[in-house]
Design a protein around this motif. Structure first.
Motif, PDB file in Angstrom:
ATOM      1  N   ALA A 107      -6.634   8.350 -10.960  1.00  0.00           N
ATOM      2  CA  ALA A 107      -7.683   8.665  -9.987  1.00  0.00           C
ATOM      3  C   ALA A 107      -7.937   7.488  -9.054  1.00  0.00           C
ATOM      4  CB  ALA A 107      -8.970   9.031 -10.717  1.00  0.00           C
ATOM      5  N   GLY A 108      -7.895   7.768  -7.736  1.00  0.00           N
ATOM      6  CA  GLY A 108      -8.208   6.755  -6.743  1.00  0.00           C
ATOM      7  C   GLY A 108      -7.078   5.798  -6.410  1.00  0.00           C
ATOM      8  N   LEU A 109      -5.943   5.915  -7.086  1.00  0.00           N
ATOM      9  CA  LEU A 109      -4.831   4.998  -6.829  1.00  0.00           C
ATOM     10  C   LEU A 109      -4.008   5.480  -5.638  1.00  0.00           C
ATOM     11  CD1 LEU A 109      -3.108   2.546  -7.656  1.00  0.00           C
ATOM     12  CD2 LEU A 109      -1.840   4.067  -9.189  1.00  0.00           C
ATOM     13  N   GLN A 110      -3.946   4.655  -4.601  1.00  0.00           N
ATOM     14  CA  GLN A 110      -3.140   4.980  -3.432  1.00  0.00           C
ATOM     15  C   GLN A 110      -1.665   4.750  -3.760  1.00  0.00           C
ATOM     16  OE1 GLN A 110      -4.308   6.243  -0.370  1.00  0.00           O
ATOM     17  NE2 GLN A 110      -6.101   6.530  -1.683  1.00  0.00           N
ATOM     18  N   PRO A 111      -0.792   5.699  -3.425  1.00  0.00           N
ATOM     19  CA  PRO A 111       0.616   5.601  -3.829  1.00  0.00           C
ATOM     20  C   PRO A 111       1.431   4.692  -2.907  1.00  0.00           C
ATOM     21  CG  PRO A 111       0.247   7.643  -2.649  1.00  0.00           C
ATOM     22  CD  PRO A 111      -1.099   6.986  -2.765  1.00  0.00           C
ATOM     23  N   TYR A 112       1.071   3.426  -2.883  1.00  0.00           N
ATOM     24  CA  TYR A 112       1.776   2.418  -2.097  1.00  0.00           C
ATOM     25  C   TYR A 112       2.050   1.207  -2.986  1.00  0.00           C
ATOM     26  CZ  TYR A 112       0.146   5.325   1.749  1.00  0.00           C
ATOM     27  OH  TYR A 112      -0.120   6.381   2.581  1.00  0.00           O
ATOM     28  N   ARG A 114       1.471  -2.104  -3.068  1.00  0.00           N
ATOM     29  CA  ARG A 114       0.438  -3.065  -3.463  1.00  0.00           C
ATOM     30  C   ARG A 114      -0.611  -2.466  -4.400  1.00  0.00           C
ATOM     31  NH1 ARG A 114       0.163  -8.023  -0.980  1.00  0.00           N
ATOM     32  NH2 ARG A 114       1.609  -8.371   0.751  1.00  0.00           N
ATOM     33  N   PRO A 115      -1.150  -1.279  -4.098  1.00  0.00           N
ATOM     34  CA  PRO A 115      -2.113  -0.693  -5.041  1.00  0.00           C
ATOM     35  C   PRO A 115      -1.520  -0.417  -6.420  1.00  0.00           C
ATOM     36  CG  PRO A 115      -2.303   0.362  -2.893  1.00  0.00           C
ATOM     37  CD  PRO A 115      -1.078  -0.487  -2.843  1.00  0.00           C
ATOM     38  N   ILE A 116      -0.271   0.064  -6.462  1.00  0.00           N
ATOM     39  CA  ILE A 116       0.364   0.319  -7.755  1.00  0.00           C
ATOM     40  C   ILE A 116       0.544  -0.990  -8.511  1.00  0.00           C
ATOM     41  CG2 ILE A 116       2.485   1.118  -8.897  1.00  0.00           C
ATOM     42  CD1 ILE A 116       2.779   3.142  -6.567  1.00  0.00           C
ATOM     43  N   MET A 117       0.970  -2.027  -7.794  1.00  0.00           N
ATOM     44  CA  MET A 117       1.144  -3.338  -8.411  1.00  0.00           C
ATOM     45  C   MET A 117      -0.185  -3.855  -8.949  1.00  0.00           C
ATOM     46  SD  MET A 117       3.824  -5.471  -8.662  1.00  0.00           S
ATOM     47  CE  MET A 117       3.380  -6.016 -10.304  1.00  0.00           C
ATOM     48  N   SER A 118      -1.235  -3.711  -8.164  1.00  0.00           N
ATOM     49  CA  SER A 118      -2.559  -4.179  -8.584  1.00  0.00           C
ATOM     50  C   SER A 118      -3.044  -3.413  -9.805  1.00  0.00           C
ATOM     51  CB  SER A 118      -3.549  -4.024  -7.429  1.00  0.00           C
ATOM     52  OG  SER A 118      -4.831  -4.439  -7.824  1.00  0.00           O
ATOM     53  N   TRP A 119      -2.846  -2.098  -9.808  1.00  0.00           N
ATOM     54  CA  TRP A 119      -3.253  -1.291 -10.966  1.00  0.00           C
ATOM     55  C   TRP A 119      -2.507  -1.735 -12.219  1.00  0.00           C
ATOM     56  CZ3 TRP A 119      -0.036   2.153 -13.709  1.00  0.00           C
ATOM     57  CH2 TRP A 119      -0.689   2.882 -14.710  1.00  0.00           C
ATOM     58  N   SER A 120      -1.217  -1.982 -12.077  1.00  0.00           N
ATOM     59  CA  SER A 120      -0.435  -2.425 -13.230  1.00  0.00           C
ATOM     60  C   SER A 120      -0.955  -3.760 -13.755  1.00  0.00           C
ATOM     61  CB  SER A 120       1.052  -2.558 -12.867  1.00  0.00           C
ATOM     62  OG  SER A 120       1.313  -3.740 -12.129  1.00  0.00           O
TER      63      SER A 120
END
Length: 259
Positions: A107-112, A114-120
């Motif tokens: 939820a709320g994670l933009q599929p790009y 940098r956001p994926i990297m930050s979430w990880s």
């Protein structure tokens, strides 16, 4: 007071595959197949690969990244994977964690990237809570300023993959196959490979890392263990992967062009 069923938040399902000593080329073929033909979320956790290999990103140039003469002399397999990222020598001391998700899975994670990297980074901050000085530095996982986890990604129309090679341990001799890359993260400075990386085993037991990784994913997903032989029912078995083993003559030609 119990919460009405309609108001309960249900975590998305993630299928978990646990492997040990699995061939990295076959693993990459499975990952690409699941990314492109499955519609479910996946985590693949592979505790080492039995046979040593070099894995390059999709745009990697062997002559710029590898000491090709040594690679050919020692007959080290070289694989070009389907995702970006850098080059790594993998063996039984490498732990692989792969996350393959639908774009709306978190939820709320933009599929790009940098956001994926930050979430990880947030996921693994739970894994390494209270252990070392863990943080995400540029695109790497580090303790202090030493790298122990390298990442690569690919994003399609509806899905993404984020996979990591963790250096639980490494053979110093393997570093001799890698040249100092032209493009390096700023924090690396002029450090050579051995000054730049560290061993995860100096911070955490191997099994503890894998169990904590599974637990950390439960914050975002409901996990279901799937056996490897059940994969055919989840994806198109006729899929032809782009990840490939470079042939000897390809490396020899690259060596000639370098001279």
């Amino acid at each position: 007071m119990s919460i009405p069923q309609s108001r309960r938040i249900v975590s998305p399902l993630m299928n978990l595959i646990r492997l040990k000593g699995f061939p990295i080329l076959r693993q990459l073929h499975i990952e690409e197949q699941l990314l492109r033909t499955s519609s479910e979320n996946w985590c693949i956790l592979n505790d080492g690969t039995n046979d040593r290999a070099i894995v390059m990103g999709v745009s990697g140039v062997p002559a710029e990244l590898l000491e090709i003469d040594s690679v050919l002399q020692d007959e080290i397999p070289v694989i070009r994977r389907f995702t970006g990222g850098g080059t790594v020598v993998v063996d039984s001391g490498t732990i692989f964690v792969t996350l393959i998700c639908n774009k709306d899975a978190v939820a709320g994670l933009q599929p790009y990237p940098r956001p994926i990297m930050s979430w990880s980074g947030h996921v693994y901050s739970r894994v390494f809570q209270g252990i070392g000085d863990f943080h995400l530095h540029e695109n790497d996982y580090v303790f202090g300023n030493c790298k122990f986890g390298g990442n690569a990604q690919s994003i399609t129309k509806n899905r993404w993959i984020h996979h990591t090679s963790f250096l639980w341990d490494y053979d110093v001799r393997n570093m001799a196959y890698l040249k100092h890359p032209k493009r390096v993260p700023e924090y690396r400075l002029a450090r050579n490979h051995l000054e730049f990386i560290c061993r995860m085993k100096d911070y955490m037991p191997r099994e503890a890392f894998m169990e904590k990784t599974v637990e950390a994913l439960k914050s975002d997903f409901s996990l279901r263990t799937i056996e490897l032989d059940a994969l055919d029912s989840f994806s198109d078995t006729k899929f032809c992967p782009s990840t490939k083993l470079l042939l000897r003559h390809e490396l020899e030609r690259a060596a000639l062009h370098r001279r």
